[in-house]
Structure formats: C-alpha cells, structure tokens
Scaffold this motif. Structure first.
Motif, PDB file in Angstrom:
ATOM      1  N   ASN B  37     -56.258 -23.628 -19.432  1.00  0.00           N
ATOM      2  CA  ASN B  37     -56.934 -24.834 -18.951  1.00  0.00           C
ATOM      3  C   ASN B  37     -57.642 -25.534 -20.071  1.00  0.00           C
ATOM      4  OD1 ASN B  37     -56.174 -25.117 -16.357  1.00  0.00           O
ATOM      5  ND2 ASN B  37     -57.786 -23.780 -15.527  1.00  0.00           N
ATOM      6  N   LEU B  40     -55.153 -27.212 -21.960  1.00  0.00           N
ATOM      7  CA  LEU B  40     -54.747 -28.418 -21.221  1.00  0.00           C
ATOM      8  C   LEU B  40     -55.795 -29.499 -21.398  1.00  0.00           C
ATOM      9  CD1 LEU B  40     -53.269 -27.245 -17.813  1.00  0.00           C
ATOM     10  CD2 LEU B  40     -52.226 -28.773 -19.475  1.00  0.00           C
ATOM     11  N   SER B 155     -53.341 -27.377 -13.949  1.00  0.00           N
ATOM     12  CA  SER B 155     -54.348 -26.328 -14.041  1.00  0.00           C
ATOM     13  C   SER B 155     -54.152 -25.296 -12.951  1.00  0.00           C
ATOM     14  CB  SER B 155     -55.734 -26.983 -13.952  1.00  0.00           C
ATOM     15  OG  SER B 155     -56.705 -25.953 -13.981  1.00  0.00           O
ATOM     16  N   TRP B 159     -53.249 -21.207 -13.096  1.00  0.00           N
ATOM     17  CA  TRP B 159     -53.939 -20.141 -12.371  1.00  0.00           C
ATOM     18  C   TRP B 159     -52.939 -19.328 -11.560  1.00  0.00           C
ATOM     19  CZ3 TRP B 159     -58.343 -17.818 -12.768  1.00  0.00           C
ATOM     20  CH2 TRP B 159     -59.390 -18.445 -13.398  1.00  0.00           C
TER      21      TRP B 159
END
Lengths: 168, 552, 136
Positions: B37, B40, B155, B159
């Motif tokens: 993340n 990202l 995102s 996960w």
C-alpha cells in the motif's frame, strides 16, 4: 573255669587298709623251704588236695594235669623246676591255680600266707645266690620279717619253660 | 504448559510449526500489505506529483500573465486521466483563476514549495496542492483532487492477496510440517511401543528395521542392541535355571557384568553347597561312627556293670557260705559241748562208781566203754570241725583273691578273709589241742582200764586219773567256748559284709540304668544324625542338578 | 571192624586207663597179632609210656607208612566216653610235651579224674622219626 574280667580300675595299687592307696598286693605262699609271691590278679583260685594225672612224654617238672571245673590244668612242680630238691608232701597242701593271659597252670603250695600288702619301695632285685633256674624266673624279691619272698614273673616262667623243652 | 508436554510428538511438531507459521504469516500480514500500500501510495504520490509539476509548469506562464484562455485544454488533457476529479488554479490570494469540476474542492492545503506538492490522503480522495512558480517566484497555487477508488481497490486487492497467500503458506506449511512430523514421529512411536513391550518383559519382538542413519536410526540400532543384550541375558538366565552354570556370557556392559557376577556367585554357592554337603556327609558319618563307638562303649559298660554285679553276687554267695560255715562250727562246738557235758556226767558216774568198786569190774568197764565212745564221738565231731575249718580256709583264700579283683568293693572281703583264716587257724590249733587232749584222755582211760583190769590197788589212783580227765574236759570246754565266740564274730562280720555287698549291687543297678539311658540317648542321637545325613543327601541331589565349571 | 563209628575206645595199659578214637584204628586184634610185612611193627604201649606193662590182651592196629603198627594193651572196654567230655590239650601243655601223642583229655568222675586220649597214629609217626634219628 568261668571267664572273669579283671577289675575295671586301671592300676592295682591299692591295699586292704582303708585310705592307704600306695601299697602293692601280693599273694604269698610257702613251698618247700622257699616262699613265693604272685600278683593276686593272676591267681584264679585255690583248691584243696586233688588227684594229679601224670602225662606221658612230659618233662620231669610237669607233675601232670588236674581237672578243674571240667577244664584241663597242667601242674608245674616248682621244686623240680627250680632244682630245689624233694618236698615232704603234706595233706594240707593247697593247689594254686594261676591264670596268665590265655594260659592256665597250677602249682602246689604247702601253706598259704595270703594276700599281703607291700610298701612301694620294698621290691629289690633278686639275690645273687639263687640257682640259675630261679634267677631267670624270679625277677625281684622282698622281705616279710625275716623271710625272703621271691616274686615269680609269669611271662618269664612261661617263656623259659618253653625254651627248656625245645632245648631238649 | 502441562497440556503441551503431554501432547504427542506429532502434535508437538505440528503445533510448533503451526505457531511458527502463524508468526510468519502474522509478520507477513503486518508488513507486506502495508508496504504494498505504501508503495502504491508513493506511486500515486509520485504520479500525482509529476502531473502536478507538469501542469504547474504548463500553467505557469498562463498564471503569470493571467491568460486563462487555453487552460481548459490543458485541463482536458489532464482530465483524460479518469481519476483526476477536479483541478483548480488559484492565485496567491486564493482566487480561482481556472478550474475543472472544482466546485467542491477543498482549500485547506497550503503548499509551501513549487517543487514538491502537498498531498493529503482523504477517505476517498486525494488532495494535491502545488505552488505555481514562474521565474522562481510563486504566482499561483495548483490544486487537484484525485479519486482514490482504483487506489483503494488496488489496495484492498493487495490485502486480499496477502491474506490468501498467507493462508496458503500457513496451510501448506502446517500441513507439510504435520506430514513431516508424522513421518518423524512414526518410528519414534514404533520404538516407543517396542520399548513399552520390552519394558513389560516381552523380548520376543523382531529387531527394528533401520533404514536411516540419523538419530532415529541410531536409536533403532541402540534398541536392537539392547534387545539382543536382554535376549542373550534372558537365555543365560534360563540355562542357569536349568542348571547349566558353564555357559559364558558374551555380552558386554554393566548389566552383563552384573549378570556374570551373579552367575559366578551362583556357581560359588553351588560349589560351596557341594563342599558343605560332602563335609556334612563326612561329619555325619563321623558322628555316626562316634555314636556307634559310644554305643559300643555304653554297651560294654552295661556288660561290665552286669559282670561286676555277677561278681558281687558271687562274693555275696561266698560270704553267705562263710557265715554258714561259721554257724556250723558253732553248732558243732555246741554239739561238742553237749557231748562233753555227757562225758562229764559219765565221768562223775565213773567217779561215783569208783567208790562202789565193790560192785565189780563190769560196771567200771561199762562206764569206761561209754566214756570211750563219747570221746570217740568228740573225735569224730572234731574231725568234722577240722574239715569245715579247712574248707573255710580255702573259701577265705578264694574270697580274698576275688576281693583283689573286685577293686574297692573287695577291700572288706580281704579283711573278712583274713579274719576267717585266723579263725580257721585257731580252729586247727584248738582241734589239734583237743585231739591231743583226747589222746591224753584215751591214754588216761586206757590206763584206768588197765589199772582196773590188772586189779586196781587203790581207788585213789582212779580218782586222780578221773580228776585229770575232768581238768582235760574243762580245758576242752574253754577252747570250745573260745571257738564259739570267734565264729560268732565271723557271723557278725559277714552280716556286715552282706549289707555292704547289697548296697554295691543296688549301686550297680543304678549305674546300669544310667548306662541304659545314655545308650538310649546315643541311639536317639544316631537317629537324628541319620536324619541329618538324609537331609544332606537330599541337598546334594538338589545341587547335583547344576553343572559347574570345575576349575583345574 | 566193619563200621567206622564216631566213638572212643577205652583201654588199659600199664595199669592206667587211656582212650583212643575208634576211627583212628585200622583194627583191633587179639594178643597174638604179629607184623605181616617188613614195614610193620609190634610195640607194647605200656613200655613206650614208661609204665609197668601188664599181661597183654589186645592189640590196637593203626596204619603207618606202607605197613601197620600194633600197640599191645592189657584190655579194652567199649565204654562210650561222651565227646563233650573231651578237652583239647591246653596250648601251654602242648608247648611242654616232647611228643605230640595226646589227642586230648577226657574229664571224668565229676571233674576229678582225667583220662588221656592218645593219638596212636601220631605216636607211631613220632616213634618212626625218633627211630630214624637214633639210627642216623
């Protein structure tokens, strides 16, 4: 003769008198002009006058045989054996029956003194003036008053007598 | 913790692996998505920053000169990016110069530089602000709003991916660990059950197959060695129980040493038992021999006792005979006294008849004949007495001889015998005297007869002779009394001897009893010893089962 | 004698009574017995024993070597002497005798009298040996 065992006590050193245990006993008797002694344990019994049957081919000092309770007992004439000369035979003479080991024989006694106790040191070597036959058989002597008593050694008597016969 | 300790190996391994896996997964989950993340976000930040810078530089001249005419085109070009939601350009006072869908644009961001944009992440948007600089001097502010939808989507994909991967890793890892753990645990479990069996005493199992050279393999080999050792020792124990003590133990180690020591001790014990039982045999044989000798000795003693008793009996009989003889002497003496009395009567008659000499020779002669007869009778009795005394003398002599042979008990006999012989001698002397007296009397009577036959001149001579005869008779009576006294003493002495002999006989009886008892005791001992001997031979038989290595 | 019985023969010689085992004799003959061959002898027992010989009435014949020996005695009585009355010669006496001619002694008359039981064959042997000794 009935077999009897000798007393179970070890030594025979006791006497007739009470409390006196050191004296030795002797059976003493007269024959002819001599006096002899034997250990009482060797004397089986004493008999009165008996008839003696002579035995052929026997030496002169064998008087013969007697019958004692059905047994044959040779009679030895001490005076002839020792060369002491003739003896006047009395009617009161006694026959002393001797038992030594397995052998039995008998001798005449003119008079029996009895069982006497002698002191321990009283035994002496035989006298020198005895005839040779006696010297071989009487190995000791002691005195009873004035009388000389010759102690007869039965072992010697039996051995010596046999030797005499063999010698011829 | 207790619970964990008691879990099986498999589960322990699995549990440990699972825990490790979980930790790894947790670590990964806490790091990887976040970093993704972040990446990202940084990517987005960079992109947005770049766009902002580009826009800023493109817009710088327009802003500087406030020539907003071609700005929409730029905005449109920028809006080709679907995510760009709104753009605004402001001047330094915050006045909107131009914009694109910026009705709701936030204005809180205050950029401080024209090189780097201020970026603020909101829930669904991204706010950007950049100083527009022209010639190094800020002329305006560029603001942009980006939609975070795809960013968020990405995102969340990240996960999801992370979770999925983690789970997969976890499951795979744990499953692998479980399998591996099982594989490791299996031989251990097998060995555990084998050991349990062995611990329970079962040695009949096969040795384990060893197909690995790791610790498990060594353990299995060690187990096999142990099994072999134990089997070997068990075999040895069995052969020892069957009696063979001669096998040697080929196994090494403390247990084998202990076993060897035990076998050696057992051998020693067997040997000692052997020695002991043979020595016991010897001893009991000795004891049996000794007790047999004792038995013989006791039997001999018993027979000696019975012989002594017999001798005592004979001595007692001899004593009785002596006493009897003494009594008959007494009787004879009394008879003699009576006869003497009669003779005296005859004598006085004779004296009487002397004074009646006128009555004729016949009467005198008759009396003399009677007198002679009496005298002869006396002589006969005297002979009997002599005989008895002679026999008593012989008896006494033989008793004395027996006395010398009977030991202590015979002492009394010697005394008695001596007394007896003295008595006999006294008797002989007395009888001799009496015989002499009788001779004198006979002489006297003969002389009297001759005197009367040849016609006696005076009676006085006859009376004198009679008186002499009377005196002779008196002396005879005296002597007889003495003899009677002596023989009474002998009786008493022999009575006493009798009592003593009886005591000896009873004492001998007691001795005989004791000998019998000791004989009985010896017999019991012998039987106990026989029992002992039996036990010893039984022991031997028992021990004889064992073959023992005989040392040279 | 036809049957060899196990008893003793009592005889008189030199005025004395003796006995001999019946089975040791070959025969009993009268006084007129004479030696038949050169190997035989005739002897008066009383003289041998050193006794006064009485008139001979019987001869006891025993075997001896190749011939016989006849012992002349005065009379014979076939009185049965009880075997249990015979005692062996005591060893002591045996050692003293110069000739082994006694087989034993018989106890008679309630133990007072003793009668000699002669071993006539042994007497014959001994005489022969003595005779040879004399001649050599």
């Amino acid at each position: 003769m009935a077999e009897r065992r000798t007393a179970p006590t070890g030594s025979v050193a006791w006497s007739a008198e009470a409390g006196d245990a050191s004296r030795e006993l002797m059976f003493v008797f007269h024959r002819g002009s001599q006096t002899f002694a034997l250990p009482p344990t060797s004397v089986a019994e004493v008999l009165g006058q008996m008839e003696v049957t002579p035995v052929p081919f026997a030496p002169a000092w064998i008087e013969g045989v007697v019958g004692v309770r059905g047994d044959v007992v040779p009679v030895l004439a001490l005076q002839t054996y020792f060369g002491l000369g003739q003896v006047q035979e009395a009617a009161t003479r006694r026959l002393v029956v001797i038992r030594h080991e397995v052998h039995t024989l008998a001798v005449w006694a003119d008079r029996i003194v009895g069982v006497e106790a002698i002191e321990p040191g009283a035994l002496e070597p035989p006298l020198g003036n005895l005839p040779e036959a006696m010297l071989k058989v009487c190995r000791a002597h002691f005195r009873m008053g004035e009388t000389v008593v010759h102690c007869l050694d039965l072992d010697q008597l039996l051995a010596e007598s046999r030797a005499r016969v063999v010698a011829g | 913790m207790r619970f964990f300790k008691d879990l099986g190996l498999k589960w322990k391994l699995f549990g440990s692996a699972a825990v490790v896996m979980a930790l790894i997964t947790a670590a990964m989950l806490s790091y990887y998505p976040a970093s993704q993340n972040q990446a990202l976000a940084n990517g987005l930040r960079a992109k947005v920053g770049a766009v902002a810078t580009m826009l800023s530089s493109s817009l710088a001249p327009a802003v500087q000169f406030q020539q907003m005419a071609g700005v929409e085109e730029i905005f449109a070009g920028a809006a080709r990016d679907a995510e760009l939601m709104a753009v605004r350009v402001e001047d330094m006072e915050g006045k909107r110069l131009a914009g694109y869908k910026d009705e709701y644009m936030a204005q809180q961001l205050r950029p401080s530089s024209g090189q780097s944009a201020e970026i603020l992440f909101e829930a669904e948007r991204l706010q950007v602000a950049l100083l527009i600089e022209a010639g190094g001097a800020p002329v305006g502010v560029l603001r942009m709003t980006y939609a975070l939808a795809s960013f968020l989507e990405q995102s969340s994909r990240v996960w999801l991916m992370s979770w999925f991967i983690s789970l997969a890793i976890f499951v795979l890892g744990a499953g692998l660990m479980f399998m591996v753990g099982s594989r490791i645990a299996r031989p251990v479990v097998r060995m555990t059950s084998a050991f349990r069996l062995m611990a329970g005493g079962d040695l009949k199992q096969e040795p384990l197959r060893v197909d690995a050279s790791d610790e498990i393999g060594s353990l299995a080999r060690a187990y096999n060695d142990l099994l072999h050792q134990l089997r070997s020792l068990s075999d040895h124990a069995r052969s020892i129980s069957e009696g063979d003590l001669t096998r040697s133990i080929d196994v090494q180690g403390d247990l084998a040493d202990a076993f060897r020591a035990m076998a050696a001790t057992f051998t020693e014990i067997a040997r000692r038992f052997d020695e002991l039982s043979s020595s016991l045999d010897d001893r009991t044989a000795n004891i049996l021999t000794t007790t047999k000798q004792q038995e013989a000795g006791a039997a001999e003693e018993a027979s000696t006792v019975s012989e002594v008793t017999a001798t005592m009996g004979e001595l007692a009989a001899t004593a009785r005979q002596i006493a009897a003889n003494a009594e008959s002497v007494t009787h004879s003496a009394e008879a003699t006294a009576t006869t003497v009395g009669q003779g005296r009567t005859a004598l006085s008659t004779f004296v009487g008849s002397i004074s009646d000499i006128q009555q004729g020779n016949k009467v005198i002669n008759d009396n003399i004949v009677q007198l002679n007869r009496h005298v002869q009778q006396i002589g006969g009795i005297i002979d009997i007495i002599n005989n008895i005394a002679d026999r008593s003398d012989l008896l006494a002599l033989n008793a004395a001889l027996e006395g010398t042979k009977a030991g202590e008990a015979g002492k009394g006999f010697l005394l008695v015998a001596g007394e007896m012989r003295r008595l006999a001698e006294n008797v002989f002397n007395s009888t001799a005297e009496i015989k002499q007296l009788i001779g004198e009397v006979t002489e006297a009577t003969n002389a009297t007869v001759m005197a009367t036959e040849s016609g006696m001149k005076s009676t006085r001579r006859g009376v004198e002779l009679a008186e002499e005869t009377e005196r002779a008779f008196e002396r005879i009576v005296e002597t007889i009394e003495q003899t009677t006294q002596a023989s009474k003493q002998i009786s008493v002495a022999t009575q006493q001897q009798h009592t003593a002999t009886d005591q000896i006989v009873s004492a001998m009886g007691e001795v005989s009893e004791v000998a019998q008892q000791s004989l009985e005791g010896i017999r019991q001992t012998a039987s106990s010893v026989a029992d002992l001997s039996n036990m010893a031979s039984q022991l031997r038989k028992m021990i004889g089962r064992f073959k023992v290595r005989r040392e040279a | 004698m036809a049957a060899r019985e196990d008893y003793l023969i009592e005889f008189k010689s030199g005025g004395r009574a003796f006995a001999a085992e019946a089975r040791s004799l070959r025969s009993i003959a009268g006084a007129g017995w004479r030696p038949a061959t050169r190997a035989s002898r005739r002897l008066v027992l009383a003289e041998l024993l050193g006794l006064r010989p009485g008139p001979g009435g019987r001869t006891l014949v025993v075997a001896w070597g190749e011939g016989n020996v006849g012992f002349v005695v005065e009379s014979i009585s076939k009185r049965q002497i009880e075997r249990q009355a015979i005692r062996p010669v005591p060893e002591l006496l045996r050692g003293w005798l110069q000739a082994p001619i006694l087989a034993g002694l018989a106890v008679l008359d309630g133990g007072q009298g003793l009668m000699h039981v002669l071993d006539l064959p042994r007497l014959a042997e001994w005489l022969a040996a003595a005779g040879e000794r004399d001649q050599s």
